[in-house]
Design a protein around this motif. Sequence first.
Motif, PDB file in Angstrom:
ATOM      1  N   TYR A   5     137.754 -27.222  31.161  1.00 43.71           N
ATOM      2  CA  TYR A   5     139.173 -27.708  30.721  1.00 43.71           C
ATOM      3  C   TYR A   5     140.711 -27.261  31.227  1.00 43.71           C
ATOM      4  CZ  TYR A   5     141.856 -31.401  28.112  1.00 43.71           C
ATOM      5  OH  TYR A   5     142.771 -32.228  27.690  1.00 43.71           O
ATOM      6  N   ARG A   6     141.407 -27.724  31.877  1.00 46.95           N
ATOM      7  CA  ARG A   6     142.600 -27.236  32.377  1.00 46.95           C
ATOM      8  C   ARG A   6     143.865 -27.539  31.674  1.00 46.95           C
ATOM      9  NH1 ARG A   6     141.578 -26.307  38.985  1.00 46.95           N
ATOM     10  NH2 ARG A   6     139.420 -25.521  38.626  1.00 46.95           N
ATOM     11  N   PHE A   7     144.767 -26.636  31.760  1.00 43.20           N
ATOM     12  CA  PHE A   7     146.151 -26.758  31.248  1.00 43.20           C
ATOM     13  C   PHE A   7     147.341 -26.492  32.397  1.00 43.20           C
ATOM     14  CE2 PHE A   7     143.315 -25.589  27.814  1.00 43.20           C
ATOM     15  CZ  PHE A   7     143.496 -26.444  26.844  1.00 43.20           C
ATOM     16  N   TYR A   8     148.050 -27.520  32.835  1.00 39.63           N
ATOM     17  CA  TYR A   8     148.940 -27.190  33.618  1.00 39.63           C
ATOM     18  C   TYR A   8     150.448 -27.141  33.091  1.00 39.63           C
ATOM     19  CZ  TYR A   8     145.224 -27.618  37.270  1.00 39.63           C
ATOM     20  OH  TYR A   8     144.243 -27.282  37.763  1.00 39.63           O
ATOM     21  N   PRO A   9     150.928 -26.229  32.388  1.00 43.66           N
ATOM     22  CA  PRO A   9     152.413 -26.403  31.568  1.00 43.66           C
ATOM     23  C   PRO A   9     153.332 -26.684  32.569  1.00 43.66           C
ATOM     24  CG  PRO A   9     151.479 -24.292  31.732  1.00 43.66           C
ATOM     25  CD  PRO A   9     150.557 -24.843  32.380  1.00 43.66           C
ATOM     26  N   GLN A  10     153.462 -26.286  33.775  1.00 47.96           N
ATOM     27  CA  GLN A  10     154.673 -26.582  34.426  1.00 47.96           C
ATOM     28  C   GLN A  10     154.758 -28.118  34.577  1.00 47.96           C
ATOM     29  OE1 GLN A  10     154.740 -24.902  38.128  1.00 47.96           O
ATOM     30  NE2 GLN A  10     156.817 -25.645  38.583  1.00 47.96           N
TER      31      GLN A  10
END
Length: 413
Positions: free
Chosen positions: A109-114
């Motif tokens: 699972y991936r998170f891309y906060p930008q």
Amino acid sequence: MKRWFAICALFLFALPVSAMAADDSRIKALEERIQQLEQQLTSGETEEPRGEEKVETDDGFTWGGAARVNYSYTDWDSGSRERGGDFNFDTFRLNLDGKIKDMLLSAEYRFYPQDDWNAPHHAWIGYDFTDSLQGQVGIHQVPFGLQPYASHNFWFSGAYYVGLEDDYDMGVKFLYNQGPWDLALAFYKNGELGNAGEAGRYSVDVINNADGGYAGAQDDGNEETNQFNLRVAHTLDHGKLGQTELGVSGQWGQLYNEETEDTGDHWAGAAHLNGDYGRWNLQLMYAAYEYDQENPAGFDDDIITLGAYSYSWGAPAEAQIAIANLAYTLPVNNWGPIDSLTFYSDNTLIEPDEDRFDSIWQNVVGCLIAAGPVFTYVDVISGKNMIFSGGNMVGDGNEGRTTRINVNFGYYF
């Protein structure tokens, strides 16, 4: 003739010359390759894993992940030029892999906060029916063309941006590995999210939401469904010289339009070569694809709307792709924490079948620096009409050549 000449010219001449985040699971493949190169230097062996590898693990589960930051300088953006580029937090991911009661499990699972989005990269359950046959169900990599990647760099090849590199969908897949032969057969019900209106995804898929999109994106109502894939590869052993994998791939699926409630179709085919010769790796691929849509009146049938990473864009509905990549991996000693340097030149040419669209090309020259759990990509990305590189894949070609300098630092745990 002009298009075929351009494609041939790329294969003959592109190797010496030289948008998003690329998938970091290639790091595992690089670590294996470094170990294999070290073995070759000491023992002369040249064997490497072939084709799409089956996952084998002991009972139990292993957690992992990564954190990455990224520097980028773009010559087509005045703000980037004035600031001297931008340095941002890129990605945080979590991985779970393991085996319990003979069932395999792999998820990421991936998170891309930008860009304020997160999504699964993959999530599947598998089972080894025999030593040669494995089945997987869930979100897994589509078997097509060069595997696991048609590139060496952080930015991927141009094939990624039309959904033909490192694509993950929801379905069932069987992998058969016997001697020099690798066979993959798969059926995908739909894209990995099951929601063609959501652009916040890792894989490039047909989507029907053009909000916030780039030039050419249109709310035409299409979505992928009922896709079949077949990939066959054979590896030739050249002894101490190395080995060459030759393969062909095909896929066919339907395109359902929720506005017209009619169903079109899409297909793609590819032939590839993947050669490992000592420290050198050579990748060649030719592919063609077509999307035959049943759009509502007023929509452009020559453009297909694609999306990923919370963006959407238009791409030619029919095109041919040529890829020619060359890489050299150099193990190093006494360079502090650095284990190896991988130099590469990755080249893509996309020729739309419609004369109204211009040629699309991309070249990436760079180096991957491996230092224990830290991997750094240093890339110079040049191109014309490439999405996420200041270009428009369905434009008139007036954007001119663009260049991006990209440096990605990743810690993998």
